[in-house]
Write a protein that holds these residues in place. Structure first.
Motif, mmCIF file in Angstrom:
data_model
loop_
_atom_site.group_PDB
_atom_site.id
_atom_site.type_symbol
_atom_site.label_atom_id
_atom_site.label_comp_id
_atom_site.label_asym_id
_atom_site.label_seq_id
_atom_site.Cartn_x
_atom_site.Cartn_y
_atom_site.Cartn_z
ATOM 1 N N GLU A 14 0.825 -1.206 0.000
ATOM 2 C CA GLU A 14 0.000 0.000 0.000
ATOM 3 C C GLU A 14 0.859 1.256 0.000
ATOM 4 O O GLU A 14 0.533 2.243 -0.659
ATOM 5 C CB GLU A 14 -0.923 -0.012 1.218
ATOM 6 C CG GLU A 14 -2.020 -1.066 1.147
ATOM 7 C CD GLU A 14 -2.817 -1.167 2.433
ATOM 8 O OE1 GLU A 14 -2.548 -0.349 3.351
ATOM 9 O OE2 GLU A 14 -3.691 -2.042 2.537
ATOM 10 N N ARG A 15 1.967 1.212 0.754
ATOM 11 C CA ARG A 15 2.853 2.382 0.815
ATOM 12 C C ARG A 15 3.498 2.650 -0.547
ATOM 13 O O ARG A 15 3.613 3.799 -0.985
ATOM 14 C CB ARG A 15 3.921 2.172 1.883
ATOM 15 C CG ARG A 15 4.777 3.427 2.118
ATOM 16 C CD ARG A 15 5.593 3.344 3.379
ATOM 17 N NE ARG A 15 6.708 2.397 3.247
ATOM 18 C CZ ARG A 15 6.770 1.226 3.876
ATOM 19 N NH1 ARG A 15 5.773 0.842 4.666
ATOM 20 N NH2 ARG A 15 7.802 0.430 3.719
ATOM 21 N N VAL A 16 3.903 1.588 -1.220
ATOM 22 C CA VAL A 16 4.513 1.739 -2.540
ATOM 23 C C VAL A 16 3.491 2.265 -3.549
ATOM 24 O O VAL A 16 3.786 3.162 -4.343
ATOM 25 C CB VAL A 16 5.104 0.394 -3.028
ATOM 26 C CG1 VAL A 16 5.563 0.506 -4.476
ATOM 27 C CG2 VAL A 16 6.269 -0.035 -2.141
ATOM 28 N N ILE A 17 2.281 1.725 -3.516
ATOM 29 C CA ILE A 17 1.230 2.177 -4.433
ATOM 30 C C ILE A 17 0.898 3.646 -4.183
ATOM 31 O O ILE A 17 0.741 4.432 -5.122
ATOM 32 C CB ILE A 17 -0.036 1.309 -4.278
ATOM 33 C CG1 ILE A 17 0.210 -0.095 -4.849
ATOM 34 C CG2 ILE A 17 -1.230 1.953 -4.982
ATOM 35 C CD1 ILE A 17 -0.936 -1.049 -4.650
ATOM 36 N N ALA A 36 12.530 6.553 -8.380
ATOM 37 C CA ALA A 36 11.739 7.588 -7.720
ATOM 38 C C ALA A 36 10.737 6.976 -6.741
ATOM 39 O O ALA A 36 10.545 7.487 -5.631
ATOM 40 C CB ALA A 36 11.008 8.427 -8.755
ATOM 41 N N VAL A 37 10.099 5.890 -7.131
ATOM 42 C CA VAL A 37 9.130 5.235 -6.251
ATOM 43 C C VAL A 37 9.832 4.659 -5.029
ATOM 44 O O VAL A 37 9.334 4.763 -3.900
ATOM 45 C CB VAL A 37 8.367 4.128 -7.009
ATOM 46 C CG1 VAL A 37 7.458 3.357 -6.050
ATOM 47 C CG2 VAL A 37 7.540 4.730 -8.133
ATOM 48 N N SER A 38 10.995 4.065 -5.239
ATOM 49 C CA SER A 38 11.756 3.495 -4.117
ATOM 50 C C SER A 38 12.081 4.573 -3.093
ATOM 51 O O SER A 38 11.908 4.374 -1.886
ATOM 52 C CB SER A 38 13.052 2.855 -4.634
ATOM 53 O OG SER A 38 12.784 1.803 -5.527
ATOM 54 N N ALA A 39 12.545 5.723 -3.593
ATOM 55 C CA ALA A 39 12.903 6.812 -2.691
ATOM 56 C C ALA A 39 11.671 7.350 -1.965
ATOM 57 O O ALA A 39 11.706 7.591 -0.750
ATOM 58 C CB ALA A 39 13.582 7.928 -3.483
ATOM 59 N N ALA A 40 10.583 7.527 -2.692
ATOM 60 C CA ALA A 40 9.377 8.095 -2.084
ATOM 61 C C ALA A 40 8.744 7.147 -1.072
ATOM 62 O O ALA A 40 8.160 7.589 -0.074
ATOM 63 C CB ALA A 40 8.369 8.436 -3.169
ATOM 64 N N ALA A 41 8.859 5.846 -1.324
ATOM 65 C CA ALA A 41 8.243 4.857 -0.434
ATOM 66 C C ALA A 41 9.181 4.394 0.659
ATOM 67 O O ALA A 41 8.770 3.652 1.564
ATOM 68 C CB ALA A 41 7.757 3.653 -1.239
ATOM 69 N N GLY A 42 10.450 4.822 0.576
ATOM 70 C CA GLY A 42 11.426 4.398 1.578
ATOM 71 C C GLY A 42 11.734 2.915 1.497
ATOM 72 O O GLY A 42 11.856 2.236 2.522
ATOM 73 N N THR A 43 11.886 2.410 0.279
ATOM 74 C CA THR A 43 12.165 0.992 0.097
ATOM 75 C C THR A 43 13.235 0.818 -0.969
ATOM 76 O O THR A 43 13.772 1.791 -1.491
ATOM 77 C CB THR A 43 10.883 0.230 -0.298
ATOM 78 O OG1 THR A 43 11.143 -1.164 -0.267
ATOM 79 C CG2 THR A 43 10.403 0.634 -1.678
ATOM 80 N N GLN A 44 13.534 -0.428 -1.316
ATOM 81 C CA GLN A 44 14.544 -0.721 -2.314
ATOM 82 C C GLN A 44 13.880 -1.235 -3.591
ATOM 83 O O GLN A 44 12.791 -1.817 -3.554
ATOM 84 C CB GLN A 44 15.523 -1.782 -1.784
ATOM 85 C CG GLN A 44 16.261 -1.360 -0.527
ATOM 86 C CD GLN A 44 17.159 -0.152 -0.768
ATOM 87 O OE1 GLN A 44 17.835 -0.066 -1.802
ATOM 88 N NE2 GLN A 44 17.162 0.786 0.166
ATOM 89 N N ALA A 45 14.550 -1.020 -4.724
ATOM 90 C CA ALA A 45 14.007 -1.454 -6.008
ATOM 91 C C ALA A 45 13.675 -2.945 -6.044
ATOM 92 O O ALA A 45 12.620 -3.329 -6.567
ATOM 93 C CB ALA A 45 14.978 -1.088 -7.128
ATOM 94 N N PRO A 46 14.545 -3.829 -5.508
ATOM 95 C CA PRO A 46 14.206 -5.259 -5.543
ATOM 96 C C PRO A 46 12.884 -5.579 -4.850
ATOM 97 O O PRO A 46 12.181 -6.511 -5.245
ATOM 98 C CB PRO A 46 15.384 -5.904 -4.805
ATOM 99 C CG PRO A 46 16.526 -4.971 -5.043
ATOM 100 C CD PRO A 46 15.908 -3.612 -4.985
ATOM 101 N N THR A 47 12.543 -4.798 -3.841
ATOM 102 C CA THR A 47 11.265 -5.016 -3.148
ATOM 103 C C THR A 47 10.092 -4.727 -4.067
ATOM 104 O O THR A 47 9.086 -5.451 -4.066
ATOM 105 C CB THR A 47 11.181 -4.111 -1.905
ATOM 106 O OG1 THR A 47 12.274 -4.406 -1.031
ATOM 107 C CG2 THR A 47 9.868 -4.336 -1.170
ATOM 108 N N ILE A 48 10.226 -3.678 -4.878
ATOM 109 C CA ILE A 48 9.157 -3.336 -5.815
ATOM 110 C C ILE A 48 8.979 -4.450 -6.846
ATOM 111 O O ILE A 48 7.859 -4.850 -7.163
ATOM 112 C CB ILE A 48 9.467 -1.998 -6.509
ATOM 113 C CG1 ILE A 48 9.435 -0.856 -5.477
ATOM 114 C CG2 ILE A 48 8.473 -1.725 -7.643
ATOM 115 C CD1 ILE A 48 9.786 0.497 -6.039
#
Length: 237
Positions: A14-17, A36-48
């Protein structure tokens, strides 16, 4: 046996979306990069990639989420008792949704896919539209087959919405939507019942729409009757 997802995964998703949706609304499709999504969601690209498969999977999830929220808001509107009037309302809500969420709407309808496949959000929107069309048919007000009517309304509605999105706000003429809506409704519906016969095609459409309510036929008999009714309604040669 289906394995239940941990609550943390759903919250992370939900946070990534939410982050991707904000980027989309502010900067359009090109702003929704994995970085950009990784940075905004506070996560890493592999997680996406693990959650959505690829960038297209993420965009599909964003569009589906936005459409689901729209349906939640629409659910608060009560039917009028006149299915044709409800169809008009549905058209107006679609146009309002498109103009309020132009980038999201373009994700749903503005990017053709190989093989003509619809996005998950567009498929959900078509199913929702089909429920409006089914109500019109059950009221004996549909003059063409349900599938053809739904396809026509979808094509006209999404085309009108995309045209309005592409027009600058100070030049946007919303009466074009009204004209397109009434032209489509005139093409697929009949007037309120006056006791006169709807004709073979109209009667076939109405009977086809209520077949699911009967259990008197076997599966093979139902399939045969549906085929005959579709022929009478002009859906099949």
């Amino acid at each position: 046996m289906e394995t239940e997802k941990p609550a943390g995964i759903d919250k992370h998703r939900e946070r990534v979306i939410a982050a991707a949706a904000k980027l989309l609304a502010e900067g359009g499709r090109e702003a929704v990069s994995t970085r950009a999504v990784s940075a905004a969601a506070g996560t890493q690209a592999p997680t996406i990639y693990r959650l959505f498969g690829d960038k297209q999977g993420l965009l599909d999830a964003v569009a589906a989420h936005g459409w689901a929220r729209h349906l939640e808001e629409e659910a608060a509107i009560r039917p009028t008792g006149d299915p044709v009037e409800d169809l008009r309302t549905g058209w107006e809500l679609n146009i309002a949704f498109a103009l309020a969420n132009p980038a999201l709407y373009c994700l749903m309808y503005g990017e053709p896919r190989p093989g003509g496949a619809a996005s998950p959000a567009a498929a959900a929107a078509f199913a929702h539209l089909s429920s409006y069309i089914r109500s019109v048919a059950q009221a004996g007000r549909l003059s063409v087959g349900e599938e053809r009517a739904a396809r026509l309304v979808q094509a006209a509605g999404s085309g009108t919405a995309l045209a309005l999105i592409a027009t600058a706000g100070d030049r946007r003429d919303l009466t074009l939507s009204d004209l397109a809506r009434e032209a489509v409704i005139a093409a697929i519906t009949t007037g309120p019942s006056t006791g006169s016969s709807p004709g073979p095609a109209g009667a076939a459409v109405t009977l086809r729409s209520v077949l699911p309510q009967t259990s008197a036929l076997t599966t093979n008999e139902r399939g045969l009757l549906e085929d005959w009714l579709d022929r009478i309604a002009g859906e099949r040669p």
